[in-house]
Design an enzyme around this catalytic site. Sequence first.
Site, PDB file in Angstrom:
ATOM      1  N   ASP A  21      49.378 -18.594  31.611  1.00  0.00           N
ATOM      2  CA  ASP A  21      48.339 -17.992  30.750  1.00  0.00           C
ATOM      3  C   ASP A  21      48.463 -18.290  29.256  1.00  0.00           C
ATOM      4  O   ASP A  21      48.284 -17.394  28.418  1.00  0.00           O
ATOM      5  CB  ASP A  21      48.322 -16.472  30.949  1.00  0.00           C
ATOM      6  CG  ASP A  21      48.187 -16.058  32.403  1.00  0.00           C
ATOM      7  OD1 ASP A  21      47.838 -16.901  33.237  1.00  0.00           O
ATOM      8  OD2 ASP A  21      48.435 -14.877  32.699  1.00  0.00           O
ATOM      9  N   LYS A  85      43.027 -16.542  37.656  1.00  0.00           N
ATOM     10  CA  LYS A  85      43.447 -15.299  38.306  1.00  0.00           C
ATOM     11  C   LYS A  85      42.961 -14.092  37.523  1.00  0.00           C
ATOM     12  O   LYS A  85      42.599 -14.203  36.342  1.00  0.00           O
ATOM     13  CB  LYS A  85      44.968 -15.261  38.452  1.00  0.00           C
ATOM     14  CG  LYS A  85      45.744 -15.219  37.125  1.00  0.00           C
ATOM     15  CD  LYS A  85      47.245 -15.274  37.381  1.00  0.00           C
ATOM     16  CE  LYS A  85      48.058 -15.256  36.100  1.00  0.00           C
ATOM     17  NZ  LYS A  85      48.001 -13.971  35.372  1.00  0.00           N
ATOM     18  N   CYS A 118      52.624 -10.572  32.670  1.00  0.00           N
ATOM     19  CA  CYS A 118      52.378 -11.594  33.687  1.00  0.00           C
ATOM     20  C   CYS A 118      53.643 -12.377  34.060  1.00  0.00           C
ATOM     21  O   CYS A 118      53.879 -12.653  35.239  1.00  0.00           O
ATOM     22  CB  CYS A 118      51.279 -12.543  33.214  1.00  0.00           C
ATOM     23  SG  CYS A 118      49.686 -11.715  32.983  1.00  0.00           S
TER      24      CYS A 118
END
Length: 198
Positions: A21, A85, A118
């Site tokens: 990310d 996601k 994450c």
Amino acid sequence: MKEIKSVGIISPESSALFICDIQSKFENEIYKFKHMVFESKIMMKAAKELNIPIVVTEQYPKGLGKTIELISEEFEENKTKQFQKTSYSMYTPEIKKYLNENKQIKSIMIAGIDANVCVLQTCLDLIANGYEVHIIEGAVSSSSAHERLMALKRLKQSGAFITTLESLFWQLTKDSKHKSFKFVQKGIIEKRKIMAKL
């Protein structure tokens, strides 16, 4: 027979690099963002040189933007696997399927953000499912130094290996006679020069 605890030996043939990310929306919100990006980029270059598969995720890109250009320019068609996601963990059904199809992968190196969200949840899921996790210390970050530090401590408690870019480079090549020795050496020199300026 006594079970031997893993000591974290890693090799290119059984490894993958996860990039979590690193998106445009986070650029002004993450502690030492540029430092994290450059270390991630250099690790990606080494992974490509050593034929280590790269898995990249984007968290809800519609709202948080695409992967920043310094990272996406390292993508290679058919080699860099990209997934979107909404879950915090990268261990989505799609990535689980990818790992199941590539059973040679035993060790995951990870870079990206947020270390306390994450990255942490990804690592916990991977460890719980039998993978060794190697966190590239300089290539992960959070909204603050404190959140980052606490996440790394938490992950170490759960069995992740906290390491550095340089240490991983030498572990992955193992010998100065390795065909990629010069490439790795050049990457380390590049890394030191960049970091000195940040």
